[in-house]
Design an enzyme around this catalytic site. Structure first.
Site, PDB file in Angstrom:
ATOM      1  N   LYS A 104      42.609  35.985  43.736  1.00  0.00           N
ATOM      2  CA  LYS A 104      42.487  37.609  44.567  1.00  0.00           C
ATOM      3  C   LYS A 104      43.063  38.434  44.994  1.00  0.00           C
ATOM      4  O   LYS A 104      43.628  39.661  45.446  1.00  0.00           O
ATOM      5  CB  LYS A 104      41.188  37.063  45.935  1.00  0.00           C
ATOM      6  CG  LYS A 104      40.036  36.705  45.102  1.00  0.00           C
ATOM      7  CD  LYS A 104      39.356  38.579  44.746  1.00  0.00           C
ATOM      8  CE  LYS A 104      37.585  37.505  44.381  1.00  0.00           C
ATOM      9  NZ  LYS A 104      37.173  39.145  43.439  1.00  0.00           N
ATOM     10  N   SER A 109      32.524  37.438  49.315  1.00  0.00           N
ATOM     11  CA  SER A 109      32.473  36.076  50.010  1.00  0.00           C
ATOM     12  C   SER A 109      32.898  34.967  50.450  1.00  0.00           C
ATOM     13  O   SER A 109      33.236  34.289  50.914  1.00  0.00           O
ATOM     14  CB  SER A 109      31.528  35.355  48.535  1.00  0.00           C
ATOM     15  OG  SER A 109      32.331  35.618  47.969  1.00  0.00           O
ATOM     16  N   GLU A 132      29.848  30.948  34.059  1.00  0.00           N
ATOM     17  CA  GLU A 132      28.511  30.963  35.153  1.00  0.00           C
ATOM     18  C   GLU A 132      28.374  29.668  35.954  1.00  0.00           C
ATOM     19  O   GLU A 132      27.450  29.393  34.923  1.00  0.00           O
ATOM     20  CB  GLU A 132      27.917  32.537  34.783  1.00  0.00           C
ATOM     21  CG  GLU A 132      28.522  34.048  35.248  1.00  0.00           C
ATOM     22  CD  GLU A 132      27.661  34.835  34.513  1.00  0.00           C
ATOM     23  OE1 GLU A 132      27.363  36.064  34.736  1.00  0.00           O
ATOM     24  OE2 GLU A 132      26.135  34.887  33.554  1.00  0.00           O
ATOM     25  N   GLY A 166      23.143  32.050  38.471  1.00  0.00           N
ATOM     26  CA  GLY A 166      23.347  33.095  38.710  1.00  0.00           C
ATOM     27  C   GLY A 166      24.085  33.849  37.386  1.00  0.00           C
ATOM     28  O   GLY A 166      25.640  34.288  37.531  1.00  0.00           O
ATOM     29  N   ASP A 223      24.670  36.431  35.418  1.00  0.00           N
ATOM     30  CA  ASP A 223      23.548  38.418  35.312  1.00  0.00           C
ATOM     31  C   ASP A 223      24.534  38.640  34.519  1.00  0.00           C
ATOM     32  O   ASP A 223      24.048  39.586  33.758  1.00  0.00           O
ATOM     33  CB  ASP A 223      23.981  38.719  36.715  1.00  0.00           C
ATOM     34  CG  ASP A 223      25.816  38.484  37.526  1.00  0.00           C
ATOM     35  OD1 ASP A 223      25.891  37.545  37.424  1.00  0.00           O
ATOM     36  OD2 ASP A 223      25.819  39.476  37.296  1.00  0.00           O
ATOM     37  N   SER A 276      40.282  29.446  39.315  1.00  0.00           N
ATOM     38  CA  SER A 276      40.318  30.550  39.830  1.00  0.00           C
ATOM     39  C   SER A 276      40.966  30.255  41.693  1.00  0.00           C
ATOM     40  O   SER A 276      41.343  30.980  42.211  1.00  0.00           O
ATOM     41  CB  SER A 276      39.493  32.041  39.630  1.00  0.00           C
ATOM     42  OG  SER A 276      38.200  31.029  39.949  1.00  0.00           O
TER      43      SER A 276
END
Lengths: 293, 293
Positions: free
Chosen positions: A23, A48, A174, A178, A180, A274
């Protein structure tokens, strides 16, 4: 790892990135575009966890202040890290409150500049440097595996590979609960799901981003899902055999490969780890619940 | 880490070495000198864990067989790894039996070649490549910090630095309960202590090696000791902030710096993280016993 998967695996360990996750890259790139007056008023981010840490750290580096809006059940280690970087935390309930409204109120009241976690071209471009580095380090890959949440990491990484290595198969991962993005790609439009309950707290969004989805629908070959058990297995394997601390979200790619959700027999596979921000006590609880790990 | 210690720290992460510890280097170097007939009969090693894994792995690489003599209370993860490499395990009680006698019996009965864990010039030379690589990677260091057990890692590393960087201060670290080398250096001769009880199972020897001590008495500037609490703190810090899995023995250098046993204000300090083979369940027990970590 190679032997257990039957492929040549190249791990891109973003756990060693500043703030413990990829990030930092997106936040830093976005915040390098702040105007002087924006810097004086400060920034705000909803997160989060890892994005919040990244924005808090970058705020310090750019000499500005940050408000981080976090779910109140975020891991303690992530809250402490944000506070350690000198940012202010505002909490909300992720099952009953709309975090966007919480942010909007603060933006209006204080003139803060929002730093989006993924749905922003500068954030995506920053995240894409993960794949740029990986490509420079190991070049030709048959498969690139990237965990998917809002889709910013994937949008940046897949854009890089589509340009530099168009033959590489690009696979998102995913949690089973979750999915989506998987559903959205199948439907051809963004699909909202109930907020998923998963140990992969970094992959807990309920709908892909607007901008990220427009990119990922063109660049991603496939999305596979992984069970909670396979996430625990992957975290434990990376701990025990690779000596790397990876959070469940970050271990999704390894989970897909070790569980067989993703087959890549004999291929050269790049896997993005990640992030590595996980509480030791949580890790233990998960492993204890699966004594065969 | 730099901020918490007030120095510039360069970690040499041998946790990422094959077998999860520096021991591979010495075992591989020694076993590259095996004759054809020695290879046919096989090798034997006594080891609290990491040396056993290294010999087991190298036996496979050199196409020979290995018997590993281990204390029966060795960590489960280490036993499983040895078996995973295809070696045979023979156990003994480390508080009542003499492991050297156990080995001698097997050597006599089967014609096995012992691969010493440290008291051997080829083993020490192999271990010294840790320091050679570190020097090539970061060059001038004010201080080099190395965990000490039998003294083979230190003998190899200190020999390298005395040759290439004579001005570097060379510091060994032992657990407070296992300070056999510190006492031996002070006495000017090898001193035997009761077998130490420490979570740093890799540093659990009761007397320095014969050959290693002859080198280390000439090359080592200082030996400092660390408490069990500071070992747990170091392991937890390396897990939480550095995202690296390090066993207590391997974290001794970081423990010395973070606890203040070793002061190196403003200096460039190389620290060998000698191994990362730790059971998650043990790590949890240690941290649970210190809730402030």
């Amino acid at each position: 790892l190679d032997a257990s998967v039957g492929a040549s695996i190249f791990l891109k360990a973003e756990v060693f990135q500043r703030g413990g996750a990829f990030k930092f890259r997106g936040a830093f790139n976005r915040m390098s575009f702040l105007s002087d007056s924006e810097r004086v008023r400060g920034v705000i981010a909803m997160s989060s966890g890892n994005h919040g840490q990244a924005v808090a750290l970058c705020a310090r580096l750019f000499g500005t202040s940050a408000v981080i809006v976090m779910p109140k059940d975020a891991p303690r280690s992530k809250m402490e890290a944000v506070e350690g970087y000198g940012a202010e935390i505002v909490t909300y309930d992720r099952y009953t409150e709309d975090r966007a409204e919480v942010v909007d109120r603060l933006v209006a009241a204080r003139g803060l500049t929002p730093i989006p976690p993924y749905d922003d071209y500068q954030v995506m471009a920053g995240a894409g440097t993960v794949a740029l580095e990986l490509f420079e380090q190991v070049s030709a890959l048959d498969v690139l595996v990237v965990p998917m949440s809002g889709g910013g990491l994937m949008a940046g990484c897949s854009t890089v590979f589509r340009a530099l290595s168009p033959g590489t198969r690009i696979v998102g991962v995913e949690p089973f609960t979750g999915d989506d993005t998987k559903r959205s790609l199948e439907a051809g439009e963004r699909v909202r799901i109930p907020v998923p309950r998963t140990i992969a707290d970094g992959l807990q969004v309920d709908i892909p981003g607007v901008l990220t989805f427009e990119i990922n629908r063109l660049t991603v070959d496939e999305v596979v899902t992984v069970s909670e058990e396979s996430l625990v297995d992957a975290v434990a394997f990376l701990f025990g055999r690779m000596k790397v601390v990876v959070e469940p979200s970050g271990a999704a790619g390894v989970a897909a490969l070790r569980s067989g959700s993703l087959r890549a027999d004999g291929q050269r596979v790049g896997v993005v780890l990640s992030g590595g921000n996980v509480d030791l006590s949580l890790l233990v609880d998960w492993v204890a619940a699966r004594p065969d790990v």
